[in-house]
Design a protein around this motif. Structure first.
Motif, PDB file in Angstrom:
ATOM      1  N   ILE A  48       0.333  -1.489   0.123  1.00  0.00           N
ATOM      2  CA  ILE A  48      -0.258  -0.001   0.178  1.00  0.00           C
ATOM      3  C   ILE A  48       0.488   1.078  -0.005  1.00  0.00           C
ATOM      4  O   ILE A  48       0.457   2.458  -0.115  1.00  0.00           O
ATOM      5  CB  ILE A  48      -0.826   0.029   1.070  1.00  0.00           C
ATOM      6  N   THR A  49       2.248   0.988   0.346  1.00  0.00           N
ATOM      7  CA  THR A  49       3.007   2.103   0.115  1.00  0.00           C
ATOM      8  C   THR A  49       3.665   2.375  -1.214  1.00  0.00           C
ATOM      9  O   THR A  49       4.097   3.469  -1.183  1.00  0.00           O
ATOM     10  CB  THR A  49       3.912   2.281   0.673  1.00  0.00           C
ATOM     11  N   LEU A  54       7.527   9.613  -0.490  1.00  0.00           N
ATOM     12  CA  LEU A  54       8.377   8.827   0.363  1.00  0.00           C
ATOM     13  C   LEU A  54       7.846   9.552   2.417  1.00  0.00           C
ATOM     14  O   LEU A  54       7.808   8.405   2.819  1.00  0.00           O
ATOM     15  CB  LEU A  54       9.685  10.004   0.659  1.00  0.00           C
ATOM     16  N   ASP A  55       7.506  10.837   2.274  1.00  0.00           N
ATOM     17  CA  ASP A  55       7.343  11.380   3.884  1.00  0.00           C
ATOM     18  C   ASP A  55       5.561  10.388   4.011  1.00  0.00           C
ATOM     19  O   ASP A  55       5.982  10.175   5.245  1.00  0.00           O
ATOM     20  CB  ASP A  55       6.930  12.748   3.485  1.00  0.00           C
ATOM     21  N   ALA A  59       4.602   7.784   7.699  1.00  0.00           N
ATOM     22  CA  ALA A  59       4.227   8.004   8.154  1.00  0.00           C
ATOM     23  C   ALA A  59       3.482   6.578   8.774  1.00  0.00           C
ATOM     24  O   ALA A  59       2.248   6.260   9.515  1.00  0.00           O
ATOM     25  CB  ALA A  59       3.369   9.052   7.759  1.00  0.00           C
ATOM     26  N   VAL A  60       2.776   5.399   7.138  1.00  0.00           N
ATOM     27  CA  VAL A  60       2.195   5.045   7.473  1.00  0.00           C
ATOM     28  C   VAL A  60       2.755   3.744   8.362  1.00  0.00           C
ATOM     29  O   VAL A  60       2.176   2.589   9.275  1.00  0.00           O
ATOM     30  CB  VAL A  60       1.514   3.630   6.009  1.00  0.00           C
ATOM     31  N   TYR A  61       3.925   3.631   7.839  1.00  0.00           N
ATOM     32  CA  TYR A  61       5.318   1.799   8.766  1.00  0.00           C
ATOM     33  C   TYR A  61       4.840   2.478  10.044  1.00  0.00           C
ATOM     34  O   TYR A  61       4.670   0.833  10.502  1.00  0.00           O
ATOM     35  CB  TYR A  61       6.398   2.124   7.640  1.00  0.00           C
ATOM     36  N   GLU A 162       4.777  10.617  14.890  1.00  0.00           N
ATOM     37  CA  GLU A 162       4.719  11.017  14.290  1.00  0.00           C
ATOM     38  C   GLU A 162       5.938  12.530  13.734  1.00  0.00           C
ATOM     39  O   GLU A 162       6.545  12.478  12.900  1.00  0.00           O
ATOM     40  CB  GLU A 162       3.529  11.881  13.382  1.00  0.00           C
ATOM     41  N   ASN A 163       6.572  12.758  14.801  1.00  0.00           N
ATOM     42  CA  ASN A 163       7.608  13.436  14.850  1.00  0.00           C
ATOM     43  C   ASN A 163       8.935  13.575  14.679  1.00  0.00           C
ATOM     44  O   ASN A 163      10.343  14.432  14.596  1.00  0.00           O
ATOM     45  CB  ASN A 163       7.756  14.116  17.011  1.00  0.00           C
ATOM     46  N   VAL A 164       9.262  12.326  14.519  1.00  0.00           N
ATOM     47  CA  VAL A 164      10.578  11.975  13.613  1.00  0.00           C
ATOM     48  C   VAL A 164      10.593  11.894  11.915  1.00  0.00           C
ATOM     49  O   VAL A 164       9.317  10.905  11.837  1.00  0.00           O
ATOM     50  CB  VAL A 164      11.167  10.322  14.110  1.00  0.00           C
ATOM     51  N   VAL A 165      11.450  12.922  11.542  1.00  0.00           N
ATOM     52  CA  VAL A 165      10.870  12.904  10.261  1.00  0.00           C
ATOM     53  C   VAL A 165      12.024  13.029   9.279  1.00  0.00           C
ATOM     54  O   VAL A 165      13.831  13.060   9.782  1.00  0.00           O
ATOM     55  CB  VAL A 165       9.908  14.374   9.593  1.00  0.00           C
TER      56      VAL A 165
END
Length: 428
Positions: A48-49, A54-55, A59-61, A162-165
């Protein structure tokens, strides 16, 4: 006279994440068949990804698992950053490791006290223990809450962070928060030591003693830890993370939605005991002292040693997080993020999730995910787990069926499986 076959079935293994069962067939002269049935339906997180930005994919993984969402997030981000040829600053990597350690603390505390300990104390679940074992339940919740709080402060929330980008963090907590985090970790250290002392007293069943090949990530910087660029086997072999498909083969089995894995044609184990077996020389501090005093209990030949190894890691990772925070504070103030250029490339990250080696392989093309392969620790462990379930059943096949069920479930729980994570479908 015909041989009589007795089926023994555990439809749902209690106190593990996900839906799995055990099927044992016993004849008059012993065990005929053992199957570890993974009943979770196929999951398509890789598929599904494909084609997503990429970003968005990153957020899905972490939604793969709520038990170890930080492990999935951080491993996916590192694989992505390798693919686009970006390397984060040391202070960013240190704080990411503290976030990962929060996941480790929470997961180990929950597993040891709420999932494993009831077996040894004769309870069907942890809620029934509250009256008589208030200290143990309180210790479990204190450690669990500490891990959750660390993930909330550094990851933005306790699950599905979500804060790790790409390039770092969306934002960083203030210096005062990190100082408080360090103090709370110091306050938790005696509770981790108590946990180790408690689990050092518990039985490790000799029925499942035997040779085990252990795989673990070879840590960077010669310090026992989570991140590394090589996978190391207890046989002494090492290979780059990018070559994981050359050494580890996944294959389909008829009785499970999750594939099994072999290392050079044989089952193997990953997890806390595998980390200790391969990397104990890199321990330091109080954890090293405890290891030196209890080597005989941290046996590489027994999967039940995984419980004690997790307790040892609670001590180690609390100490390690304190040191990492001090390193970060020494460079304060820290810029939370660097700009990244999303380029085409392929990256593999191997990290040590609470349950063992976690692999993410990502290919990026035109800013989107073109290929993804995710193999979780439980998927690596299933073949070896089934071997140990069979060993336990073979030693007790003349016992009452309920006792066989109890003991084989304990074998499974010693591995701390995350069954939902283990099922993945990727077109290779």
């Amino acid at each position: 006279m015909k041989n009589v076959y007795i089926p023994i079935t555990v439809d749902h293994i209690a106190r593990v994440e996900g839906k799995g069962g055990v099927e044992i067939v016993i004849g008059e002269d012993g065990v005929k068949e053992v199957k570890l049935n993974i009943i979770e339906g196929p999951r398509f997180f890789e598929a599904i990804t494909i084609g997503k930005k990429l970003d968005e994919a990153l957020a899905v993984y972490p939604r793969i698992c709520s038990f170890c969402s930080a492990a999935h997030k951080l491993t996916a981000v590192e694989a992505a950053e390798k693919a686009i040829n970006f390397e984060p600053r040391e202070e960013i990597q240190a704080l990411r490791e503290v976030l990962y350690i929060g996941d480790m603390i929470e997961s180990h505390a929950l597993h040891l006290y709420l999932l494993v300990l009831p077996d040894y104390l004769g309870y069907s679940g942890s809620l029934h223990m509250v009256e008589e074992y208030r200290k143990e339940i309180s210790t479990a919740l204190d450690l669990k809450n500490l891990g959750s709080w660390i993930m909330e402060e550094l990851g933005s929330r306790a699950i599905h962070q979500e804060n790790v980008v790409l390039g770092g963090f969306g934002k960083l907590p203030g210096r005062e928060t990190l100082e408080r985090m360090k103090e709370r970790l110091k306050e938790a250290l005696p509770k981790a030591e108590y946990t180790f002392e408690l689990f050092a007293k518990l039985e490790q069943f000799k029925e499942v003693e035997g040779p085990i090949t252990h795989l673990a990530v070879k840590p960077r910087n010669d310090l026992y830890g989570i991140y590394g660029d090589y996978i190391k086997a207890s046989s002494g072999e090492e290979f780059p993370s990018e070559e994981y498909r050359e050494h580890i083969k996944e294959f389909v089995v008829e009785h499970s939605f999750a594939k099994h894995s072999h290392y050079h044609g044989k089952p193997f184990m990953v997890g806390a005991i595998s980390r200790v077996v391969n990397n104990a020389s890199l321990l330091y501090g109080r954890a090293k002292e405890l290891y030196e005093g209890h080597k005989e209990l941290l046996r590489p030949t027994n999967p039940f040693a995984n419980n004690l190894a997790q307790a040892l890691e609670l001590v180690y990772f609390i100490e390690r997080a304190i040191d990492l925070i001090e390193e970060a504070l020494a460079k304060w103030p820290i810029r939370p993020r660097d700009e990244v250029e999303v380029k085409d490339g392929f990256g593999v990250s191997t990290t040590e999730a609470p349950r063992g080696v976690l692999v993410y392989a990502l290919e990026v093309k035109d800013g989107r995910v073109a290929y993804a392969d995710i193999i979780t620790p439980t998927a690596f462990n299933l073949a070896m787990m089934e071997v140990h379930v069979r060993m336990m059943a073979e030693k007790h096949y003349n016992d009452d069926p309920e006792e066989i069920k109890r003991l084989t479930e304990m074998v499974v729980r010693a591995y701390d499986p995350c069954i939902s994570c283990s099922v993945h479908v990727a077109k290779l």
